[in-house]
Design an enzyme around this catalytic site. Structure first.
Site, mmCIF file in Angstrom:
data_model
loop_
_atom_site.group_PDB
_atom_site.id
_atom_site.type_symbol
_atom_site.label_atom_id
_atom_site.label_comp_id
_atom_site.label_asym_id
_atom_site.label_seq_id
_atom_site.Cartn_x
_atom_site.Cartn_y
_atom_site.Cartn_z
ATOM 1 N N ASP A 142 0.839 -1.195 0.000
ATOM 2 C CA ASP A 142 0.000 0.000 0.000
ATOM 3 C C ASP A 142 0.884 1.259 0.000
ATOM 4 O O ASP A 142 0.611 2.223 -0.704
ATOM 5 C CB ASP A 142 -0.918 -0.035 1.228
ATOM 6 C CG ASP A 142 -1.970 1.034 1.126
ATOM 7 O OD1 ASP A 142 -2.668 1.062 0.085
ATOM 8 O OD2 ASP A 142 -2.067 1.869 2.042
ATOM 9 N N LYS A 200 1.305 4.391 -2.813
ATOM 10 C CA LYS A 200 1.233 5.822 -2.503
ATOM 11 C C LYS A 200 2.459 6.564 -3.016
ATOM 12 O O LYS A 200 2.335 7.661 -3.569
ATOM 13 C CB LYS A 200 1.059 6.023 -0.997
ATOM 14 C CG LYS A 200 -0.341 5.604 -0.538
ATOM 15 C CD LYS A 200 -0.472 5.641 0.974
ATOM 16 C CE LYS A 200 -1.877 5.229 1.392
ATOM 17 N NZ LYS A 200 -1.967 4.954 2.832
ATOM 18 N N GLY A 208 -8.612 7.303 8.689
ATOM 19 C CA GLY A 208 -9.858 7.437 9.461
ATOM 20 C C GLY A 208 -10.936 8.057 8.599
ATOM 21 O O GLY A 208 -10.670 8.875 7.713
#
Ligand code: ADP
Ligand code: ASP
Ligand code: MG
Length: 820
Positions: A681, A685, A800
């Site tokens: 991941d 990015k 989040g």
């Protein structure tokens, strides 16, 4: 004297005719001298044309339609006149119907419908409606008299759109009115030649009748009573936000109606204008409303808009005549337009490229075949020699015109027009500006018409308030948080930012809902459950395109790889895309580039700030620096909240396995923590960041150093993995100890430097900005030519639902300011 005219919608039903009668009685009660013009009952003229054509085609079913027309009029009589007094009206109306039926029978037998016969057939619409209303008025005690306009309005024999002989007409009207003091109930639309042959004044021509009578009688005002609140900034059927124009000049009204505002028939303005008689456009169904005043003066001072109104001709055909042999050759356009005019093909708009290489113009699409024939004949020789290479005709185009005398004074009107069209991805096929500077017209594809009208209306008349139309896919944690934030901020955005955000579409994996009026931001769950249908992504996307709303934004709140496949077609249809989904930007480089280019070409936005570091301004920072010409020397990043947490908490006295367990317990990891620890991941990015700074890497170009020993990677289950992790404790202790020996800490860092991207576990000392990181924060440091001595650092919570949704929200907001 006042002349009132009631259109088809005002006399369409018993109830509306009652309104009309009450308006007339009010006028009479106030002692006004009035005359009144009536149209056919709404829809009747169209019906009569259809019936005539059916009869001419030998289709006997015309009789059924005729029966329905008859019945509609009979019902109206019953609704307006008491039983005892009905019979004479029935007899008169029956007489007219019989006459019409005889005529139709003739058409049916000879299978021919000439323009002359069609005019006679159409005339029955006004004759029937006016007969009935006159009788109804008489029945109520009003001294009313049926007035057949054919006896006064004298025209040539140009059937379908006859031209008025004003001298004779005015004289006949004055003579007639001198004879009678009763209220004259005049049939609109109809007229006759000197030989008494019935003609008509063109569709919508009852307005013209009113103006002809008003002018002849020197009326102080002509009132056009219709079904809307006056002349409006745009056709309210097409632009729901349209509003009434309080006052307007004859010239502006002429221009608006010429370009499609059928609320007034354009020729009607001429007689009123010549005698300086004001016209009022009023609403039968909202009779106290002031409506629009049409007079010499343009709009009042408090009408603070750069333009007066927008109108459209929905169906036109655009003819393009082009060829290199046309350049500098005098007389081509003269020949072209003469040929058209001789053949009665009228041209709505002309636009000539300054190179003289081509001339294009628009005409009524019904004339397009004839236009081709006429032009091919006229330019036969030029076409043979290749001087003119082609005559192309494009149908399905519309004209949109913005109109206003204010344009002369204010600059930037056309800039604003083209900019709003551009931002909505509407291609302008041709454009023309009237030399009077009273109008600017654009030719666009018919598909874009509604979007164009609404978007143009938005910038010129509601420039304070903008609106965005969102289509949200994925209403899981991020999507639903976004909806909640939109709901909470709705009032603030509306009042402080003058922005209205409509959610038009919603979809999860099971259900989808498309609701052009806007889904409720409060009750979307219920609405989706109750009104939603089974999800079909292709159908959802197709519908978004069909709706073709201005300022559309597709928001993908999933991590799905299938949805990403629709981005390109959406962008291509001028729909912006906002997403936290990384799939599109971390696939093949050419796909990434294609999306970027499509967005650029279509003038829309593709925004994905939340791809890296959730709501933190990472991609925006890069784009800002790139735009201002800075050069990136190095990017270092901790962009996994999980890995950040794990290494920030892996200190002496704590076992690595316990930190990972703790992170899992807190919900910071994927169900299998190896998905985080594998570094893939993070690799995605840094790949995205690399592309943003102009380094065209492919996924396999990012090198990822393995963090976990083999035994951990190979463990068959999550529990087995934890056991292996425990067994490898010494290995991790060793890593920690060697870091500490140098006075440094362990950090899992993605780096881009010299065109190479890598992800690895490193140790950093107290002088490094990543040394003091805590919690699960993300951090990115940019070393650039301008930020060389000390890097630019962005740091904060990078995961989040709340912060991700707010990042998506910020992207959506930035689209709104771009549109503004
Ligand atoms: P009537 O039957 O009264 O003659 P029309 O149907 O001919 O009425 O004209 C009224 C219609 O014109 C309205 O219902 C509206 O849809 C349409 N229209 C088009 N442009 C405008 C505009 N700028 N302002 C008001 N109405 C408009
Ligand atoms: N009845 C005619 C028409 O429909 C004239 C009018 O309504 O103004 O065109
Ligand atoms: Mg009309």
């Amino acid at each position: 004297m006042k002349v009132l005219k009631f259109g088809g919608t005002s006399v369409g039903t018993v109830d509306s005719i009652k309104q009309v009668i009450s308006i007339l009685e009010d006028n009479l009660a106030q002692g006004e001298r009035i005359a009144v013009v009536f149209s056919a009952m709404g829809g009747v003229t169209n019906r009569l044309i259809e019936i005539g054509r059916m009869a001419a085609a030998g289709n006997g079913e015309y009789l059924d339609l005729m029966k329905a027309v008859e019945e509609r009029h009979f019902t109206t009589i019953r609704g307006l006149i008491g039983v005892k007094s009905q019979s004479s009206t029935f007899a008169t109306v029956k007489g007219l119907v019989n006459e019409l039926e005889d005529l139709l029978r003739g058409v049916y037998l000879i299978r021919e419908l000439t323009p002359r016969t069609l005019d006679l057939i159409m005339s029955f619409g006004e004759r029937l409606s006016t007969t009935i209303i006159t009788e109804a008025l008489k029945h109520r005690g009003v001294a009313a008299e049926y007035c057949d306009a054919r006896l006064m309005v004298r025209t040539n024999a140009y059937f379908g759109m006859a031209e008025v002989d004003f001298a004779t007409t005015d004289r006949l009207i004055l003579e007639h009115f001198a004879k009678s003091s009763a209220l004259q109930c005049i049939t609109g639309f109809v007229s006759s030649t000197a030989d008494g042959i019935t003609t008509t004044l063109g569709r919508g021509g009852s307005d013209y009748t009113a103006s002809i009578f008003g002018a002849a009688l020197d009326a102080e005002v002509i009132e056009i009573w219709t079904d809307v609140d006056g002349m409006m900034t745009a056709d309210p059927r097409k632009v729901p936000n349209a509003f009434t124009i309080p006052s307007i000049s004859y010239a502006e009204a002429m221009e608006l109606s010429h370009f499609g505002a059928k609320v007034i028939y354009p020729p009607s303005l001429q007689p009123a204008f010549a005698k300086n008689i004001p016209l009022k456009v009023l609403n039968t169904f909202n009779r106290d409303f002031e409506g629009t005043l049409v007079s010499r003066t343009a709009n009042s001072k408090d009408y603070a808009y750069a333009i007066t109104g927008i109108s459209s001709i929905d169906d036109t055909a655009m003819v393009n005549v082009q060829g290199s042999g046309m350049i500098g050759v005098a007389g081509i356009s003269a020949r072209l337009f003469t040929a058209l005019s001789v053949n009665n093909i009228s041209v709505i708009l002309i636009s000539q490229a300054s190179s003289e290489h081509s001339i294009c113009f628009t005409i009524d699409p019904r004339n397009s075949d004839r236009a081709r024939e006429v032009l091919e004949k006229e330019f036969e020789a030029e076409i043979a020699t290749g001087d003119i290479d082609s005559i192309s005709i494009e149908k399905n185009v519309s004209i949109v015109a913005i109109v206003g005398e204010g344009m002369k004074k204010s600059t930037g009107v056309s800039g604003k027009l083209f900019s709003v069209l551009g931002k909505n991805g509407i291609n302008v096929i041709a454009t023309a500006q009237g030399s009077s500077e009273l109008n600017i017209s654009v030719v666009i594809s018919k598909n874009d018409l509604s979007k164009a009208l609404n978007a143009i209306h938005g910038v010129f008349f509601q420039s304070e308030t903008r609106s965005l139309n969102l289509f949200i896919v994925g209403v899981g944690l991020i999507g639903s948080t976004l909806l909640k934030q939109l709901c909470d901020q709705e009032k603030y955005l509306r009042t402080e930012k003058l922005l209205i955000v409509n959610v038009i579409g919603l979809s999860n994996t099971r259900r989808m809902l498309l609701y052009p009026e806007g889904v409720s931001l409060k009750d979307w769950r219920d609405q989706l459950a109750e009104q939603g249908v089974k999800t079909s992504l292709p159908a959802f996307v197709q519908r978004i395109k069909e709706l073709n709303l201005p300022n559309s934004v597709f928001v993908d709140c999933t991590s799905d790889k299938d949805i990403v496949r629709y981005y390109e077609t959406l962008l291509d249809a001028s729909i912006s895309v906002v997403t936290p989904n990384k799939v599109a930007n971390s696939g093949r480089y050419d796909e990434y580039l294609r999306l970027q280019r499509t967005a650029l070409q279509r003038g829309v936005k593709f925004l994905y700030e939340t791809n890296v570091g959730a709501g933190l301004p990472i991609i925006n920072t890069i784009q800002g620096l790139m735009a201002s010409g800075d050069k990136f020397l190095k990017i270092e990043a901790i962009v996994s909240g999980t890995l950040s947490y794990i290494f920030n908490n892996f200190k002496s006295g704590v076992r690595f396995v316990d930190v990972v367990r703790d992170a899992k317990a807190k919900g910071y990891t994927e169900p299998d923590p190896r998905d985080d620890l594998s570094g893939t991941d993070v690799a995605r990015k840094i790949l995205i960041l690399s592309r943003e700074v102009g380094v065209p890497l492919e996924p396999e170009d990012v090198s990822v150093a393995q963090l976990l020993p083999d035994n951990c990677l190979k463990a068959p289950s999550v529990e087995a993995f934890f056991a292996e992790l425990e067994a490898s404790n010494e290995y991790f202790e060793g890593l920690l100890a060697s870091a500490q020996a140098k006075g440094e800490v362990l950090r899992y860092i993605a780096t881009l430097e010299d065109g190479e991207a890598k992800v690895e576990l490193r140790t950093v000392g107290p002088q490094h900005p990543f040394y003091t990181l805590s919690g699960s924060d993300n951090i990115v440091s940019f070393t650039t030519e301008r930020y060389k001595d000390r890097p630019l650092v962005v740091k904060g919570p990078g995961a989040g639902a709340e912060v991700t949704a707010s990042g998506v929200f910020a992207d959506i907001m930035s689209i709104s300011s771009y549109l503004g």
